[in-house]
Scaffold this motif. Structure first.
Motif, short mmCIF file in Angstrom:
data_model
loop_
_atom_site.label_atom_id
_atom_site.label_comp_id
_atom_site.label_asym_id
_atom_site.label_seq_id
_atom_site.Cartn_x
_atom_site.Cartn_y
_atom_site.Cartn_z
N HIS A 101 38.14 46.55 37.33
CA HIS A 101 37.53 45.22 37.29
C HIS A 101 37.73 44.68 35.89
O HIS A 101 37.04 45.09 34.95
N LYS A 102 38.69 43.78 35.76
CA LYS A 102 38.95 43.18 34.45
C LYS A 102 39.54 41.79 34.65
O LYS A 102 40.14 41.49 35.70
N ALA A 103 39.34 40.94 33.65
CA ALA A 103 39.86 39.57 33.68
C ALA A 103 39.45 38.85 34.97
O ALA A 103 40.25 38.13 35.56
N ASP A 104 38.22 39.10 35.41
CA ASP A 104 37.64 38.44 36.60
C ASP A 104 38.41 38.75 37.89
O ASP A 104 38.38 37.98 38.84
N LYS A 105 39.09 39.89 37.93
CA LYS A 105 39.77 40.36 39.13
C LYS A 105 39.29 41.78 39.43
O LYS A 105 39.15 42.61 38.53
N LEU A 106 39.05 42.04 40.71
CA LEU A 106 38.74 43.39 41.17
C LEU A 106 39.97 43.89 41.91
O LEU A 106 40.36 43.32 42.93
#
Length: 124
Positions: A101-106
């Motif tokens: 979960h990073k840069a608003d992506k899962l």
């Protein structure tokens, strides 16, 4: 849940239901991934401003070459006043799955598919 929160949620649902016909969907789509069903179990508190939720999604994967699924999910950050979502686990049939979960992506690594069955259910 108090009455004002219920009214706000009801207004939001009505607004979202009517928005479908007026807004063009320009979001990039992966034709090999079809999320067929979402089920949300949401716990709200009148004491805190936190929301606890479990999302169960049924996904149809159209290609054996698909190894992961990408979902938009706003993460917690200092820039947002320490607000946002935090993923505690992702699983399939009770077994944990790898995810990032990073840069608003899962990004979830998909489990091995059952032969002849393109559908799988994930719990987040």
């Amino acid at each position: 849940m108090n009455l004002s929160v219920r009214r706000a949620l009801a207004c939001l649902l009505v607004a979202l239901a009517g928005a479908e016909d007026t807004i063009a969907d320009t979001y990039p789509v992966n034709p090999n991934i079809d999320i067929e069903h979402y089920r949300f179990a949401i716990r709200l508190s009148d004491v805190t401003d936190s929301i606890e939720a479990t999302a169960t999604i049924r996904v149809q994967v159209g290609s054996d070459s698909e190894r992961s699924i990408h979902l938009d999910l706003i993460g917690r950050s200092a820039a947002r006043g320490n607000k946002g979502m935090v993923v505690q686990s992702v699983s399939h049939r009770g077994a944990p799955l790898d995810y990032e979960h990073k840069a608003d992506k899962l990004i979830i690594d998909l489990p091995s598919r059952d032969p002849g069955n393109p559908r799988t259910e994930l719990v987040i």
